[in-house]
Design a protein around this motif. Structure first.
Motif, short mmCIF file in Angstrom:
data_model
loop_
_atom_site.label_atom_id
_atom_site.label_comp_id
_atom_site.label_asym_id
_atom_site.label_seq_id
_atom_site.Cartn_x
_atom_site.Cartn_y
_atom_site.Cartn_z
N GLY A 30 19.45 51.93 31.70
CA GLY A 30 20.53 51.33 32.48
C GLY A 30 20.01 50.32 33.49
N GLU A 31 20.94 49.75 34.26
CA GLU A 31 20.61 48.75 35.28
C GLU A 31 21.20 49.18 36.62
OE1 GLU A 31 18.72 46.16 34.97
OE2 GLU A 31 18.41 46.27 32.79
N PRO A 32 20.42 49.05 37.71
CA PRO A 32 20.98 49.37 39.03
C PRO A 32 21.97 48.30 39.48
CG PRO A 32 18.77 48.49 39.25
CD PRO A 32 19.03 48.64 37.77
N GLU A 33 22.51 48.43 40.68
CA GLU A 33 23.49 47.47 41.18
C GLU A 33 22.93 46.05 41.13
OE1 GLU A 33 24.84 48.49 45.06
OE2 GLU A 33 26.32 49.94 44.35
N PRO A 34 23.80 45.06 40.93
CA PRO A 34 23.34 43.67 40.91
C PRO A 34 22.57 43.32 42.19
CG PRO A 34 25.61 43.80 40.17
CD PRO A 34 25.24 45.17 40.66
N GLY A 35 21.51 42.53 42.03
CA GLY A 35 20.70 42.14 43.17
C GLY A 35 19.61 43.12 43.52
N THR A 36 19.50 44.21 42.75
CA THR A 36 18.46 45.21 43.00
C THR A 36 17.61 45.41 41.76
OG1 THR A 36 19.77 47.12 42.29
CG2 THR A 36 20.03 46.41 44.58
N VAL A 37 16.46 46.02 41.95
CA VAL A 37 15.60 46.37 40.82
C VAL A 37 15.10 47.80 41.01
CG1 VAL A 37 14.83 44.01 40.35
CG2 VAL A 37 13.55 45.43 41.97
N ALA A 38 14.78 48.44 39.90
CA ALA A 38 14.22 49.79 39.94
C ALA A 38 12.70 49.69 39.82
CB ALA A 38 14.79 50.64 38.81
N THR A 39 12.01 50.33 40.74
CA THR A 39 10.56 50.36 40.69
C THR A 39 10.09 51.80 40.48
OG1 THR A 39 10.30 50.68 43.09
CG2 THR A 39 10.42 48.41 42.28
N VAL A 40 9.01 51.96 39.76
CA VAL A 40 8.47 53.30 39.47
C VAL A 40 7.11 53.45 40.13
CG1 VAL A 40 9.73 53.54 37.31
CG2 VAL A 40 7.46 52.54 37.29
N ASP A 41 6.86 54.65 40.64
CA ASP A 41 5.57 54.94 41.27
C ASP A 41 4.49 55.09 40.21
OD1 ASP A 41 3.98 55.78 43.71
OD2 ASP A 41 3.70 57.54 42.43
N SER A 42 4.85 55.64 39.05
CA SER A 42 3.91 55.81 37.96
C SER A 42 4.67 55.74 36.64
CB SER A 42 3.19 57.17 38.06
OG SER A 42 2.35 57.38 36.93
N ASN A 43 4.04 55.11 35.66
CA ASN A 43 4.69 54.99 34.35
C ASN A 43 4.62 56.29 33.54
OD1 ASN A 43 5.49 52.26 34.60
ND2 ASN A 43 3.41 51.59 34.09
N GLU A 44 3.86 57.26 34.04
CA GLU A 44 3.73 58.54 33.35
C GLU A 44 3.91 59.69 34.34
OE1 GLU A 44 0.82 57.68 29.56
OE2 GLU A 44 -0.13 58.23 31.45
N ILE A 45 4.46 60.78 33.84
CA ILE A 45 4.67 61.99 34.64
C ILE A 45 3.87 63.13 34.02
CG2 ILE A 45 6.36 63.62 35.53
CD1 ILE A 45 6.68 60.80 36.63
N GLU A 46 3.13 63.85 34.83
CA GLU A 46 2.32 64.96 34.32
C GLU A 46 3.16 66.23 34.27
OE1 GLU A 46 -1.28 66.96 36.34
OE2 GLU A 46 -2.14 65.33 35.14
N VAL A 47 3.15 66.87 33.11
CA VAL A 47 3.94 68.10 32.93
C VAL A 47 3.10 69.14 32.20
CG1 VAL A 47 6.14 66.84 32.83
CG2 VAL A 47 4.90 67.32 30.70
#
Length: 203
Positions: free
Chosen positions: A111-128
């Motif tokens: 999906g896409e967040p509200e217009p004018g914003t971007v989603a940033t991730v701390d890490s592209n992988e999650i340890e499980v």
């Protein structure tokens, strides 16, 4: 349940750079298997089959060494040729049915967040922590219409049944932010640029 990929292997008795080069010339991959307190087992794997198997995330492999029982294993470290892309070496950790192993799973934003914003991730992988037969291919986070300033913690990510988070559930995984605006050039900067252009034309 994860598919198990069967790969036929041969025990390796030659070591060193020269032996590794000879193995690769034969379209094979030097590898080592370890885990559960056993001595490392040095093997060679078929090059093409190994390359195909490693295209998926955390593939569960059944390593079949002639005359021995097949062993389940997960790739722990894969060395690739940076130019041609072939697999140079693989470290494999043996696993058993019913036990849980620590793996890194790709984080996928949907999906896409509200217009004018971007989603940033701390890490592209999650340890499980997961059963080798139940390792998810990816973990999906829906960011549809989320506003600036919203964040999603690790503990808020939906995990399949039987899969456990190993990190701090309070750690932030995804943040919705307003991207920084590009600074406009000042009048002084533009004047300097014009002066430099004039000097270039004079030379």
């Amino acid at each position: 349940m994860a598919d198990i990929i069967s790969i036929k292997a041969e025990r390796r008795t030659e070591f060193g750079k020269g032996a590794a080069r000879r193995i690769r010339r034969e379209d094979k991959v030097p590898a080592v298997m370890y885990g559960h307190g056993i001595d490392p087992i040095h093997v060679t794997l078929p090059g093409h089959a190994t390359l195909l198997a490693l295209r998926s995330e955390n593939p569960l492999l059944s390593i079949e060494i002639e005359g021995e029982d097949a062993q389940l294993a997960l790739p722990r470290e894969v060395q690739r040729d940076v130019i041609r892309g072939f697999v140079r070496h693989v470290d494999l950790v043996t696993v058993r049915r019913g036990e849980k192993v620590t793996v890194s799973v790709a984080l996928h934003l949907e999906g896409e967040p509200e217009p004018g914003t971007v989603a940033t991730v701390d890490s592209n992988e999650i340890e499980v922590l997961a059963d080798p037969l139940n390792i998810p291919e990816q973990l999906v986070v829906d960011v549809t219409d989320l506003p600036a300033g919203h964040s999603i913690a690790l503990g808020e990510i939906s995990l399949p049944e039987g899969v456990e988070l190993t990190g701090d559930p309070e750690d932030i995984a995804v943040s919705i932010v307003v991207p920084a605006a590009e600074p406009e050039p000042s009048e002084e900067t533009e004047a300097d640029a014009d002066e430099a252009d004039a000097e270039d034309e004079a030379e």
